[in-house]
Design a protein around this motif. Structure first.
Motif, mmCIF file in Angstrom:
data_model
loop_
_atom_site.group_PDB
_atom_site.id
_atom_site.type_symbol
_atom_site.label_atom_id
_atom_site.label_comp_id
_atom_site.label_asym_id
_atom_site.label_seq_id
_atom_site.Cartn_x
_atom_site.Cartn_y
_atom_site.Cartn_z
ATOM 1 N N GLY A 29 -4.715 23.437 35.350
ATOM 2 C CA GLY A 29 -4.091 24.559 34.823
ATOM 3 C C GLY A 29 -3.517 25.250 35.920
ATOM 4 N N ASP A 30 -3.676 26.823 35.801
ATOM 5 C CA ASP A 30 -3.312 27.560 37.002
ATOM 6 C C ASP A 30 -4.512 27.776 37.657
ATOM 7 N N ARG A 31 -5.811 27.012 37.470
ATOM 8 C CA ARG A 31 -6.918 27.356 38.246
ATOM 9 C C ARG A 31 -7.251 26.518 39.208
ATOM 10 N N HIS A 32 -8.506 26.591 39.607
ATOM 11 C CA HIS A 32 -8.902 25.580 40.863
ATOM 12 C C HIS A 32 -9.892 24.710 40.520
ATOM 13 N N TRP A 93 -14.023 3.406 38.192
ATOM 14 C CA TRP A 93 -13.601 4.671 38.286
ATOM 15 C C TRP A 93 -14.650 5.471 38.857
ATOM 16 N N SER A 94 -14.394 6.315 39.760
ATOM 17 C CA SER A 94 -15.299 7.449 40.120
ATOM 18 C C SER A 94 -15.319 8.434 39.203
ATOM 19 N N TRP A 95 -16.783 9.128 38.983
ATOM 20 C CA TRP A 95 -16.926 10.035 38.008
ATOM 21 C C TRP A 95 -17.260 11.316 38.795
ATOM 22 N N LEU A 96 -16.522 12.472 38.319
ATOM 23 C CA LEU A 96 -16.473 13.639 39.044
ATOM 24 C C LEU A 96 -17.175 14.821 38.539
ATOM 25 N N VAL A 97 -17.602 15.800 38.856
ATOM 26 C CA VAL A 97 -17.993 16.872 38.500
ATOM 27 C C VAL A 97 -17.084 17.941 39.045
ATOM 28 N N VAL A 98 -16.003 18.595 37.998
ATOM 29 C CA VAL A 98 -15.024 19.615 38.520
ATOM 30 C C VAL A 98 -15.315 20.864 38.244
ATOM 31 N N HIS A 99 -15.719 22.002 39.640
ATOM 32 C CA HIS A 99 -16.258 23.038 39.202
ATOM 33 C C HIS A 99 -14.855 24.159 39.341
ATOM 34 N N VAL A 100 -14.591 24.681 38.018
ATOM 35 C CA VAL A 100 -13.317 25.505 37.840
ATOM 36 C C VAL A 100 -13.444 26.920 38.345
ATOM 37 N N THR A 101 -12.550 27.279 39.144
ATOM 38 C CA THR A 101 -12.631 28.668 39.654
ATOM 39 C C THR A 101 -11.220 29.588 39.324
#
Ligand SMILES: [Zn+2]
Length: 280
Positions: A29-32, A93-101
């Motif tokens: 969204g508008d986060r990172h 597929w590569s499986w990823l942990v996405v840390h949202v800030t």
């Protein structure tokens, strides 16, 4: 973007801190969203979203959400959460942990710190959830007229046969079971369930009390450090060692749960059974 394969995770061993290189970023969204090589953060799973995401900090910034990401081999686009078009762990597929800030993470190498108190409460809730499922299977065993797959203690696996949704809460869980036609066809007797419910909850509660008093060891078996490695929860109960496939976090002994209680609730039309589990 070369993220170098699936994220390696250290939360199955109970880790809450780490230091790692940033290998990718993705807008959320508008986060990172920040992807690192190895993390102690548990993300929400997109296929079976039972345990909520960890909270904490990455590079000193608050992690406001932590989601599962996936990118197809040779692809560029990281898909997030419900937008992932394949099931957890699908090869290729590569499986990823996405840390949202809220702000971008400025560093190339970051400290990762999980809120240990929240994690502990969720681990207690998850361990309680698995034990309550086994106790419920035992308490409902007399209601099956046909053979269905059994759990590790030899009771018909009501939990796995009827589960509709499972939510891990701090210090507890809420499991919803569907009591529809298909469950009846499999041989489950739902007649008189409302009347017997207090007794069933009592039987399940008594068993849980025994298991907590037994101070049984709890551990996770992991075939590898990747996010989607097929991990298994184990508990050395007095009646035998039990194992349940599980991607979450757990306590290390049943005695840490303290007083463990279950309450059962039947929906007005009798089509759903909800089990509330609480450790204390
Ligand atoms: Zn689990």
């Amino acid at each position: 973007m070369d993220i170098g394969g699936s994220t390696l995770v250290s939360y199955p061993e109970g880790e809450v801190r780490g230091r790692s290189a940033v290998v990718g970023t993705v807008p959320v969204g508008d986060r990172h969203g920040t992807i690192v090589a190895e993390t102690p953060f548990h993300p929400l799973d997109h296929t079976w979203p039972d345990q909520p995401a960890d909270t904490g900090t990455i590079g000193g910034l608050a992690v406001v959400d932590c989601v599962t990401g996936a990118v197809e081999e040779g692809g560029e686009t990281v898909r997030l959460g419900e937008d992932i078009p394949v099931r957890r762990g699908t090869p290729g597929w590569s499986w990823l942990v996405v840390h949202v800030t809220d702000a971008p993470v400025p560093d190339r190498e970051v400290e990762l710190v999980v809120d240990a108190a929240v994690r502990h409460a969720l681990s207690a809730g998850h361990t309680a959830c698995h034990l309550a499922a086994l106790a419920l299977n035992a308490a409902l065993a007399g209601r099956w007229r046909k053979e269905v797959p059994c759990d590790a203690l030899g009771h018909p696996d009501f939990d796995q046969t009827a589960i509709a949704s499972s939510r891990i809460l701090p210090g507890g869980s809420r499991d919803v079971y569907r009591l529809g036609k298909s469950l009846r066809r499999k041989g489950f007797t739902a007649e008189g369930l409302a009347e017997e419910l207090p007794e069933i909850a009592q039987r399940a509660g008594d068993r849980l009390k025994e298991w907590v008093a037994a101070d049984a060891p709890v551990w996770i078996d992991s075939p590898g450090p990747e996010l989607t490695a097929r991990r298994t929860w184990h508990c050395g109960l007095p009646g035998g060692e039990v194992a349940i496939p599980c991607g979450g976090t757990h306590l290390s002994r049943t005695s840490e749960l303290g007083a463990l209680t279950v309450t059962l609730e039947l929906s007005g039309d009798g089509s759903e059974l909800t089990m509330h589990t609480a450790a204390g």
